[in-house]
Design a protein around this motif. Structure first.
Motif, mmCIF file in Angstrom:
data_model
loop_
_atom_site.group_PDB
_atom_site.id
_atom_site.type_symbol
_atom_site.label_atom_id
_atom_site.label_comp_id
_atom_site.label_asym_id
_atom_site.label_seq_id
_atom_site.Cartn_x
_atom_site.Cartn_y
_atom_site.Cartn_z
ATOM 1 N N LEU A 195 -18.203 -27.085 -67.156
ATOM 2 C CA LEU A 195 -16.844 -26.648 -66.854
ATOM 3 C C LEU A 195 -16.100 -27.802 -66.203
ATOM 4 C CD1 LEU A 195 -18.586 -23.971 -66.868
ATOM 5 C CD2 LEU A 195 -16.824 -23.029 -65.381
ATOM 6 N N ARG A 196 -14.909 -28.074 -66.706
ATOM 7 C CA ARG A 196 -14.092 -29.130 -66.103
ATOM 8 C C ARG A 196 -12.752 -28.560 -65.677
ATOM 9 N NH1 ARG A 196 -15.624 -33.373 -69.960
ATOM 10 N NH2 ARG A 196 -17.879 -33.467 -69.677
ATOM 11 N N GLN A 197 -12.540 -28.558 -64.390
ATOM 12 C CA GLN A 197 -11.224 -28.207 -63.844
ATOM 13 C C GLN A 197 -10.689 -26.882 -64.383
ATOM 14 O OE1 GLN A 197 -9.153 -29.686 -61.397
ATOM 15 N NE2 GLN A 197 -11.219 -30.420 -60.916
ATOM 16 N N ILE A 198 -11.534 -25.862 -64.289
ATOM 17 C CA ILE A 198 -11.151 -24.551 -64.814
ATOM 18 C C ILE A 198 -10.258 -23.814 -63.817
ATOM 19 C CG2 ILE A 198 -12.041 -22.254 -65.403
ATOM 20 C CD1 ILE A 198 -12.474 -24.363 -67.578
ATOM 21 N N THR A 199 -9.097 -23.386 -64.307
ATOM 22 C CA THR A 199 -8.257 -22.496 -63.505
ATOM 23 C C THR A 199 -8.010 -21.221 -64.291
ATOM 24 O OG1 THR A 199 -6.102 -23.203 -64.373
ATOM 25 C CG2 THR A 199 -7.003 -24.491 -62.540
ATOM 26 N N LYS A 200 -7.758 -20.150 -63.560
ATOM 27 C CA LYS A 200 -7.367 -18.902 -64.206
ATOM 28 C C LYS A 200 -6.255 -18.268 -63.380
ATOM 29 C CE LYS A 200 -7.647 -15.359 -67.022
ATOM 30 N NZ LYS A 200 -7.376 -15.494 -68.472
ATOM 31 N N VAL A 201 -5.133 -18.059 -64.031
ATOM 32 C CA VAL A 201 -3.990 -17.424 -63.373
ATOM 33 C C VAL A 201 -3.754 -16.081 -64.043
ATOM 34 C CG1 VAL A 201 -1.539 -17.630 -62.817
ATOM 35 C CG2 VAL A 201 -2.968 -19.689 -62.898
ATOM 36 N N TYR A 202 -3.760 -15.022 -63.261
ATOM 37 C CA TYR A 202 -3.422 -13.699 -63.785
ATOM 38 C C TYR A 202 -1.923 -13.461 -63.612
ATOM 39 C CZ TYR A 202 -8.423 -12.459 -63.923
ATOM 40 O OH TYR A 202 -9.765 -12.410 -64.197
ATOM 41 N N PRO A 229 -9.684 -19.515 -69.958
ATOM 42 C CA PRO A 229 -9.126 -20.061 -68.719
ATOM 43 C C PRO A 229 -7.660 -20.422 -68.960
ATOM 44 C CG PRO A 229 -10.513 -21.700 -69.792
ATOM 45 C CD PRO A 229 -10.640 -20.428 -70.594
ATOM 46 N N THR A 230 -6.901 -20.547 -67.897
ATOM 47 C CA THR A 230 -5.496 -20.936 -68.028
ATOM 48 C C THR A 230 -5.403 -22.429 -68.325
ATOM 49 O OG1 THR A 230 -4.898 -19.181 -66.514
ATOM 50 C CG2 THR A 230 -3.241 -20.897 -66.868
ATOM 51 N N THR A 231 -6.185 -23.225 -67.584
ATOM 52 C CA THR A 231 -6.307 -24.656 -67.901
ATOM 53 C C THR A 231 -7.754 -25.065 -67.708
ATOM 54 O OG1 THR A 231 -5.832 -25.333 -65.621
ATOM 55 C CG2 THR A 231 -3.950 -25.216 -67.122
ATOM 56 N N GLY A 232 -8.098 -26.229 -68.241
ATOM 57 C CA GLY A 232 -9.445 -26.753 -68.098
ATOM 58 C C GLY A 232 -10.238 -26.593 -69.380
ATOM 59 N N ARG A 233 -11.417 -27.193 -69.375
ATOM 60 C CA ARG A 233 -12.255 -27.183 -70.577
ATOM 61 C C ARG A 233 -13.643 -26.670 -70.272
ATOM 62 N NH1 ARG A 233 -11.692 -31.669 -74.340
ATOM 63 N NH2 ARG A 233 -13.561 -32.554 -73.436
ATOM 64 N N ILE A 234 -14.208 -25.947 -71.238
ATOM 65 C CA ILE A 234 -15.598 -25.516 -71.146
ATOM 66 C C ILE A 234 -16.321 -26.024 -72.383
ATOM 67 C CG2 ILE A 234 -17.186 -23.548 -71.072
ATOM 68 C CD1 ILE A 234 -14.981 -21.959 -69.693
ATOM 69 N N MET A 235 -17.453 -26.671 -72.164
ATOM 70 C CA MET A 235 -18.277 -27.152 -73.273
ATOM 71 C C MET A 235 -19.625 -26.446 -73.233
ATOM 72 S SD MET A 235 -16.103 -29.930 -73.250
ATOM 73 C CE MET A 235 -16.757 -31.015 -72.023
ATOM 74 N N ILE A 236 -20.031 -25.934 -74.378
ATOM 75 C CA ILE A 236 -21.345 -25.313 -74.484
ATOM 76 C C ILE A 236 -22.143 -26.136 -75.483
ATOM 77 C CG2 ILE A 236 -22.609 -23.229 -75.122
ATOM 78 C CD1 ILE A 236 -20.101 -21.662 -74.255
ATOM 79 N N ASP A 237 -23.207 -26.769 -74.984
ATOM 80 C CA ASP A 237 -23.974 -27.714 -75.808
ATOM 81 C C ASP A 237 -23.046 -28.688 -76.532
ATOM 82 O OD1 ASP A 237 -26.413 -26.691 -74.998
ATOM 83 O OD2 ASP A 237 -26.432 -25.187 -76.599
ATOM 84 N N GLY A 238 -22.090 -29.206 -75.804
ATOM 85 C CA GLY A 238 -21.212 -30.234 -76.348
ATOM 86 C C GLY A 238 -20.032 -29.702 -77.135
#
Ligand code: ADP
Ligand code: MG
Length: 229
Positions: A4-11, A58-67
């Motif tokens: 997870l890189r710089q994950i934000t979540k805004v409701y 997420p609102t911003t940021g990146r998620i990588m699963i096995d690349g």
């Protein structure tokens, strides 16, 4: 490996009740690890699990699963990753009431189109491993709390997910059943699964079955207590 890189979540973005539930989370979760997210109610545990598990974006940021980056995938692809990679165990189990334990277990596999008989055999084998095969034909609402939980774990395992996500899995269980749940966790870890559990139950986060405890507060990750074992 989940990154997870710089994950934000805004409701409710842009509205009067806008709320930032995650504030720039950076996190790496190793394959075949057992991680517990702890922290008070409202700290963002469920939100974090749902963005990792591709149930919410997420609102911003990146998620990588096995690349592979999942955050920007179109909905149908994201649903496919969700189905093939993750199994979910919920606090209230979310089993469907009017149908049997066996049918509940098989349900997440239906979109895969597997023929009924091998699917049924696979489901029965999982129920057997969880010691609940004798209740396969019962309706889920006829089960005890502990049985219901094992049925919901069986359902989470039907697609043989690499990652099992459990949100407050022991909230309605007594000490003995919590112990049984932790044995199942150890068994899954021994079978190569990655486990990600949200829990503020000390029996869970202090357990030997757990390798890493992460504390959340106000949408941020605080500490990282690596287990000594
Ligand atoms: P936890 O699982 O640690 O209790 P949650 O992730 O459920 O925390 O919630 C984090 C915060 O985000 C809480 O303040 C909660 O009220 C808020 N929240 C969660 N879901 C929503 C939603 N769908 N809409 C608005 N606010 C939400
Ligand atoms: Mg929660």
């Amino acid at each position: 490996m989940i990154e997870l890189r710089q994950i934000t979540k805004v409701y409710n973005a842009g509205k009067a009740n806008e709320f930032k539930a995650l504030h720039g989370i950076d996190l790496s979760i190793a394959t075949n690890s057992v991680t517990v997210l702890t922290g008070p109610s409202g700290s963002g545990k469920t939100t974090l699990l749902s963005v990792i598990g591709c149930m919410a974006r997420p609102t911003t940021g990146r998620i990588m699963i096995d690349g592979q980056e999942t955050t920007s995938l179109p909905e149908t692809f994201m649903a496919r990753v969700r189905r093939s990679t993750f199994g979910f165990v919920f606090q209230d189990h979310n089993l469907i009431k009017g149908i049997s334990v066996l049918e509940n277990t098989m349900l997440p596999a239906y979109p895969g189109g597997e023929p009924f008989k091998p699917l049924r055999n696979r489901a029965m084998a999982i129920l057997d491993r969880l010691d609940i095969a004798h209740k396969a034909d019962r309706r889920s609402n006829e089960l005890s709390g502990g049985e219901r939980q094992r049925a919901s774990i069986a359902r989470a395992l039907i697609n043989d997910p690499a990652v099992v996500i459990a949100d407050e899995p022991t909230a309605h269980l007594d000490t003995g059943l919590t112990g049984s749940f932790l044995e199942i966790v150890s068994d899954l870890a021994a079978r190569g699964k990655t486990l990600l559990i949200a829990s503020h139950d000390p029996l869970v986060y202090q357990s030997d079955a757990v390798g890493r405890v992460l504390e959340m507060r106000d949408g941020k990750l605080l500490g990282d207590k690596q287990s000594m074992s």
